[in-house]
Write a protein that holds these residues in place. Structure first.
Motif, PDB file in Angstrom:
ATOM      1  N   ALA A 254       0.861  -1.180   0.000  1.00 40.34           N
ATOM      2  CA  ALA A 254       0.000   0.000   0.000  1.00 40.34           C
ATOM      3  C   ALA A 254       0.898   1.231   0.000  1.00 40.34           C
ATOM      4  CB  ALA A 254      -0.903   0.025   1.227  1.00 40.34           C
ATOM      5  N   ASN A 255       0.645   2.122  -0.922  1.00 38.34           N
ATOM      6  CA  ASN A 255       1.399   3.367  -0.994  1.00 38.34           C
ATOM      7  C   ASN A 255       0.488   4.441  -1.565  1.00 38.34           C
ATOM      8  OD1 ASN A 255       4.050   4.643  -0.535  1.00 38.34           O
ATOM      9  ND2 ASN A 255       4.041   4.968  -2.751  1.00 38.34           N
ATOM     10  N   LYS A 256       0.998   5.665  -1.631  1.00 44.51           N
ATOM     11  CA  LYS A 256       0.204   6.795  -2.090  1.00 44.51           C
ATOM     12  C   LYS A 256      -0.566   6.500  -3.369  1.00 44.51           C
ATOM     13  CE  LYS A 256      -0.352   9.549  -0.330  1.00 44.51           C
ATOM     14  NZ  LYS A 256      -1.482   9.588   0.583  1.00 44.51           N
ATOM     15  N   ILE A 257      -1.797   6.973  -3.432  1.00 48.42           N
ATOM     16  CA  ILE A 257      -2.644   6.785  -4.612  1.00 48.42           C
ATOM     17  C   ILE A 257      -1.876   7.218  -5.856  1.00 48.42           C
ATOM     18  CG2 ILE A 257      -3.721   9.069  -4.344  1.00 48.42           C
ATOM     19  CD1 ILE A 257      -5.520   5.828  -5.423  1.00 48.42           C
ATOM     20  N   GLY A 258      -1.946   6.368  -6.887  1.00 46.09           N
ATOM     21  CA  GLY A 258      -1.185   6.637  -8.101  1.00 46.09           C
ATOM     22  C   GLY A 258       0.019   5.719  -8.252  1.00 46.09           C
ATOM     23  N   THR A 259       0.415   5.064  -7.146  1.00 44.51           N
ATOM     24  CA  THR A 259       1.561   4.147  -7.220  1.00 44.51           C
ATOM     25  C   THR A 259       1.254   2.964  -8.126  1.00 44.51           C
ATOM     26  OG1 THR A 259       2.229   4.795  -4.987  1.00 44.51           O
ATOM     27  CG2 THR A 259       3.115   2.722  -5.838  1.00 44.51           C
ATOM     28  N   TYR A 260       0.061   2.395  -7.972  1.00 44.85           N
ATOM     29  CA  TYR A 260      -0.331   1.214  -8.747  1.00 44.85           C
ATOM     30  C   TYR A 260      -0.251   1.504 -10.245  1.00 44.85           C
ATOM     31  CZ  TYR A 260      -3.558  -2.394 -10.559  1.00 44.85           C
ATOM     32  OH  TYR A 260      -4.139  -3.420 -11.263  1.00 44.85           O
ATOM     33  N   GLN A 261      -0.743   2.648 -10.667  1.00 47.38           N
ATOM     34  CA  GLN A 261      -0.713   2.894 -12.111  1.00 47.38           C
ATOM     35  C   GLN A 261       0.715   3.151 -12.603  1.00 47.38           C
ATOM     36  OE1 GLN A 261      -3.586   5.958 -12.605  1.00 47.38           O
ATOM     37  NE2 GLN A 261      -2.188   7.663 -12.223  1.00 47.38           N
ATOM     38  N   LEU A 262       1.580   3.665 -11.717  1.00 51.06           N
ATOM     39  CA  LEU A 262       2.993   3.790 -12.104  1.00 51.06           C
ATOM     40  C   LEU A 262       3.607   2.406 -12.311  1.00 51.06           C
ATOM     41  CD1 LEU A 262       4.376   6.564  -9.697  1.00 51.06           C
ATOM     42  CD2 LEU A 262       3.767   6.802 -12.123  1.00 51.06           C
ATOM     43  N   ALA A 263       3.224   1.467 -11.438  1.00 50.60           N
ATOM     44  CA  ALA A 263       3.766   0.107 -11.545  1.00 50.60           C
ATOM     45  C   ALA A 263       3.292  -0.580 -12.823  1.00 50.60           C
ATOM     46  CB  ALA A 263       3.361  -0.698 -10.318  1.00 50.60           C
ATOM     47  N   VAL A 264       2.036  -0.340 -13.177  1.00 50.16           N
ATOM     48  CA  VAL A 264       1.501  -0.935 -14.424  1.00 50.16           C
ATOM     49  C   VAL A 264       2.248  -0.366 -15.623  1.00 50.16           C
ATOM     50  CG1 VAL A 264      -0.551  -1.022 -15.901  1.00 50.16           C
ATOM     51  CG2 VAL A 264      -0.781  -1.399 -13.438  1.00 50.16           C
ATOM     52  N   ALA A 265       2.444   0.940 -15.642  1.00 50.68           N
ATOM     53  CA  ALA A 265       3.162   1.584 -16.756  1.00 50.68           C
ATOM     54  C   ALA A 265       4.619   1.117 -16.787  1.00 50.68           C
ATOM     55  CB  ALA A 265       3.096   3.093 -16.609  1.00 50.68           C
ATOM     56  N   ALA A 266       5.238   0.976 -15.602  1.00 49.08           N
ATOM     57  CA  ALA A 266       6.637   0.526 -15.556  1.00 49.08           C
ATOM     58  C   ALA A 266       6.771  -0.887 -16.112  1.00 49.08           C
ATOM     59  CB  ALA A 266       7.150   0.584 -14.121  1.00 49.08           C
ATOM     60  N   LYS A 267       5.789  -1.729 -15.784  1.00 54.38           N
ATOM     61  CA  LYS A 267       5.812  -3.110 -16.316  1.00 54.38           C
ATOM     62  C   LYS A 267       5.748  -3.078 -17.836  1.00 54.38           C
ATOM     63  CE  LYS A 267       5.172  -7.688 -15.662  1.00 54.38           C
ATOM     64  NZ  LYS A 267       6.030  -8.571 -14.819  1.00 54.38           N
ATOM     65  N   TYR A 268       4.834  -2.243 -18.363  1.00 52.15           N
ATOM     66  CA  TYR A 268       4.634  -2.173 -19.824  1.00 52.15           C
ATOM     67  C   TYR A 268       5.899  -1.663 -20.515  1.00 52.15           C
ATOM     68  CZ  TYR A 268       2.618  -0.867 -24.331  1.00 52.15           C
ATOM     69  OH  TYR A 268       2.358  -0.753 -25.681  1.00 52.15           O
ATOM     70  N   HIS A 269       6.551  -0.675 -19.880  1.00 50.89           N
ATOM     71  CA  HIS A 269       7.736  -0.064 -20.495  1.00 50.89           C
ATOM     72  C   HIS A 269       9.046  -0.699 -20.037  1.00 50.89           C
ATOM     73  CE1 HIS A 269       5.572   3.025 -22.651  1.00 50.89           C
ATOM     74  NE2 HIS A 269       4.854   3.258 -21.566  1.00 50.89           N
ATOM     75  N   LYS A 270       8.932  -1.818 -19.290  1.00 53.89           N
ATOM     76  CA  LYS A 270      10.107  -2.580 -18.832  1.00 53.89           C
ATOM     77  C   LYS A 270      11.090  -1.720 -18.038  1.00 53.89           C
ATOM     78  CE  LYS A 270       9.748  -6.065 -22.508  1.00 53.89           C
ATOM     79  NZ  LYS A 270       8.365  -5.602 -22.862  1.00 53.89           N
TER      80      LYS A 270
END
Ligand SMILES: CSC[C@H]1O[C@H](OP(=O)(O)O)[C@H](O)[C@@H]1O
Length: 360
Positions: A254-270
């Motif tokens: 659990a972290n600040k709102i918006g962390t999850y979508q950063l992780a999804v984008a990071a996965k996509y962009h390796k």
């Protein structure tokens, strides 16, 4: 001069009012647990490690001014006050950690029947004060582990880091966790640039992290939250490093709102995605992120900035202050003071006994 989130000397306690940053530096005096609860609830102080430390020091200053008739009276009071402090903000584990550890030590002292009431009271105060003293060293150790792990991916190059929210000196007793990794990279002259998101709606990034980067002369670039994905696509980001409010046994965080979508984008962009989490933010008592209570904050924190409306009056809002990133998206690892760990290593490293050993 490093930014100081709090001042605590000989029982005099004051905290930097972060609602006024970056425009005004003003400290608020804390005399008891009620003062501590209020500054945490209002987010005058925030940041998982810092709210745990503020809770502990609020209890310390209150106990310094009190006398008790018996150890039972002392134990009842400390129990009540710690339970009260835990209610200020539910998602970060840090205040609960303080509650569990201080009560366990107090109970052991009471049951030992070897110490006077005054000695037991003084030990509670000393142990409550120890959280602040331990935090900076934990952060500096964690920061070194994280920086070395990232640099091992980029032999000889300087790195470009994206971070979210505020995880620096203003979220801890000093140096910081994820922003501590950035500080260490900068000190090693291996940081090309740190990109920080605004982190709506409280704007920890634009108000606090940008403030720390400018103050410490660390090369920094502010972006809107909505720019993060295209930044990873076009700007050669070496790693994303974020903080944590509660990392549970399977590594969900659990972290600040918006962390999850950063992780999804990071996965996509390796792009390697790291969570920086001191042991005080790790909760192996929960098995998955589904069990973490997510704090919802008032709509007014979304619809106005410094009292100026920025949304249509009357619109309904949904304002979760945190989200949960599944362990599978934390591709770089969990940066702790014990090293950069895979989720599968957390339970071995951070059982309650180990945490207590590490803290004191
Ligand atoms: C080292 S700060 C950890 C964590 O706490 C912050 O939350 P808040 O600003 O709401 O207290 C943020 O989620 C940070 O990543």
């Amino acid at each position: 001069m490093a930014l100081q989130s709090l001042h605590y000397t000989n029982g005099q306690f004051e905290v930097l009012d972060q609602l006024l940053l970056p425009h005004e530096i003003k400290y608020v005096t804390i005399k008891n647990c009620e003062d501590g609860w209020n500054v945490i609830k209002r987010m005058q102080v925030r940041g998982a490690p810092l709210i745990g430390i503020v809770a502990a020091l609020s209890l310390a200053v209150e106990l310094r001014a009190m006398t008790f008739e018996s150890t039972d009276h002392l134990f009842e009071h400390v129990t009540k006050q710690l339970e009260y402090l835990v209610t200020s903000r539910p998602t970060a584990v840090n205040i609960s950690e303080v509650n569990d550890q201080l009560l366990a030590k107090l109970l052991a002292d009471v049951l030992s029947k070897k110490l006077s009431l005054k000695e037991i009271q003084e030990r509670v105060i000393t142990e409550a004060e120890a959280y602040e003293l331990a935090d900076v060293n934990i952060n500096m150790t964690l920061a070194r582990h994280g920086a070395e792990h990232i640099l091992a991916r980029y032999q000889g190059q300087s790195v470009r880091i994206l971070t979210h929210c505020n995880t620096g000196s203003l979220a801890t007793a000093g140096y910081g966790t994820a922003l501590g990794v950035v500080r260490y990279l900068h000190e090693q002259k291996r940081l090309e640039r740190c990109f920080c998101t605004e982190t709506r709606p409280y704007n920890q990034g634009s108000r606090l992290t940008a403030f720390e980067l400018v103050h410490d002369k660390i090369p920094g670039t502010l972006i809107c939250d909505s720019m993060a994905s295209v930044l990873m696509k076009e700007q050669n980001i070496s790693a994303v490093v974020v903080g944590a409010d509660r990392v549970v046994a399977n590594g969900d965080t659990a972290n600040k709102i918006g962390t999850y979508q950063l992780a999804v984008a990071a996965k996509y962009h390796k792009v390697p995605f790291y969570v920086a989490a001191p042991g005080t933010s790790i909760d192996v008592n929960l098995s998955s992120g589904d069990e973490i209570e997510i704090e919802e904050r008032p709509s007014s924190e979304m619809t106005a900035i410094n009292g100026v409306a920025i949304a249509a009056p009357g619109i309904d809002c949904w304002n979760p202050a945190f989200d949960v990133t599944p362990a599978e998206l934390i591709t770089g690892g969990i940066i702790t003071e014990l090293g950069v760990l895979a989720p599968s290593q957390l339970e071995d490293k951070f059982t309650t006994k180990d945490r207590e050993k590490k803290m004191f």
